[in-house]
Design an enzyme around this catalytic site. Structure first.
Site, short mmCIF file in Angstrom:
data_model
loop_
_atom_site.label_atom_id
_atom_site.label_comp_id
_atom_site.label_asym_id
_atom_site.label_seq_id
_atom_site.Cartn_x
_atom_site.Cartn_y
_atom_site.Cartn_z
N SER A 134 -36.01 132.65 -16.39
CA SER A 134 -37.37 132.12 -16.31
C SER A 134 -38.25 132.91 -17.26
O SER A 134 -37.90 134.03 -17.66
CB SER A 134 -37.90 132.24 -14.88
OG SER A 134 -39.28 131.97 -14.82
N TYR A 147 -39.56 137.32 -7.05
CA TYR A 147 -38.90 136.31 -7.87
C TYR A 147 -38.67 136.86 -9.27
O TYR A 147 -37.56 136.74 -9.82
CB TYR A 147 -39.75 135.04 -7.93
CG TYR A 147 -39.22 134.01 -8.89
CD1 TYR A 147 -38.04 133.34 -8.64
CD2 TYR A 147 -39.91 133.72 -10.08
CE1 TYR A 147 -37.55 132.40 -9.55
CE2 TYR A 147 -39.42 132.78 -10.97
CZ TYR A 147 -38.24 132.12 -10.70
OH TYR A 147 -37.75 131.20 -11.59
#
Length: 279
Positions: A134, A147
């Site tokens: 990501s 995350y």
């Protein structure tokens, strides 16, 4: 014909990438978590779309699933570790259990799949591994700390993996998406159970509240992301990192430029830590 193993094909990137691969005439073994999802996936291309039930956090399930994938496809050319989810909450709000779960899903699960498949790839001295990270694998955004930790860790492990596997002619690419219209900000995302009101109005809670309204407004098209991944697969010299989305390009360029600038500003302090000559 190329044979794929893609984790998390029930929706989003995984599903679009599987569709694109099947459209090329390839065979795809995709993992899902529910039997109903398995039936729907196999209907995409009977005989070439094979579904496996797998929860990547159940490490004991990974090796048998990979062996079954090899039996179904006879060989695996491309592994895409796509399964994962976003966890939102300030560092103080995220419990140990919530943090461990996201690390198990986004880091240890993908690494287990890699380890299970590597003997096959090394023996063939061929293959391509895509680990989906990501933009948050490079930038620690507020309310995304755990995350981001899972994706930072995946990026570091994957970068090392690329060097380790180069002697075996196995290619490795880290995928760094920005915002895409998947279920990431919708049904797949999780919020920390604890909400500390002291963070009201701060970047952490603004980010937590924003994600609920971001779903359906992301700028990226998952089908075009799938096409980009296939383009990398076909490239004679694929990149270590594939950034997806103009938003991701802008954020990462800004982050890298800021880091280089700060490195230069503090370079004199950094290099002044050497042992003095003659000591």
């Amino acid at each position: 014909m190329t044979n794929w193993l893609i984790t998390g094909v029930s929706s989003g990137f995984g599903l679009e990438l599987a569709r694109a691969a099947l459209a090329r005439g390839d065979t795809v073994v995709g993992t899902v978590r529910q039997a109903a999802q398995a039936d729907r996936f196999e209907q995409l291309a009977p005989g070439r779309a094979h579904a496996l039930l797998l929860d990547v956090t159940r490490i004991d399930q990974v090796e048998p699933a990979v062996q079954k994938a090899l039996k179904l496809a006879r060989t695996i050319d491309v592994l895409v570790n796509n399964a994962g989810y976003g966890l939102f909450g300030a560092i103080e709000e995220v419990s140990d259990a919530e943090g461990r779960q996201v690390m198990d899903t986004n880091l240890f699960g993908p690494l287990a799949v890699v380890r299970a498949l590597l003997p096959h790839l090394r023996e063939r001295r061929a293959g391509h591994i895509f680990n989906v990270a990501s933009v948050a694998g490079v930038i620690g955004f507020p309310a995304c700390g755990l995350y981001a930790a899972s994706k930072f860790a995946l990026e570091g492990a994957t970068e090392a993996l690329a060097t380790e596997l180069a002697p075996f002619d196995i290619r490795v690419t880290i995928v760094e998406p920005g915002g895409f219209r998947t279920q990431f900000a919708g049904g797949s995302q999780r919020q920390a159970a604890l909400r500390i009101e002291a963070y009201a109005g701060t970047p952490a809670h603004k980010a937590r509240d924003h994600i609920a309204h971001y779903h359906g407004h992301e700028p990226g098209d998952p089908a075009k992301a799938a096409a980009a991944i296939i383009r990398v697969l076909e490239a004679p010299q694929p990149p270590l990192r594939l950034v997806l989305g103009a938003d991701a390009v802008g954020m990462l360029r800004g982050a890298y430029e800021s880091r280089v600038k700060q490195l230069a500003e503090w370079e004199s302090v950094s290099v002044a830590t050497a042992i003095d000559a003659g000591q």
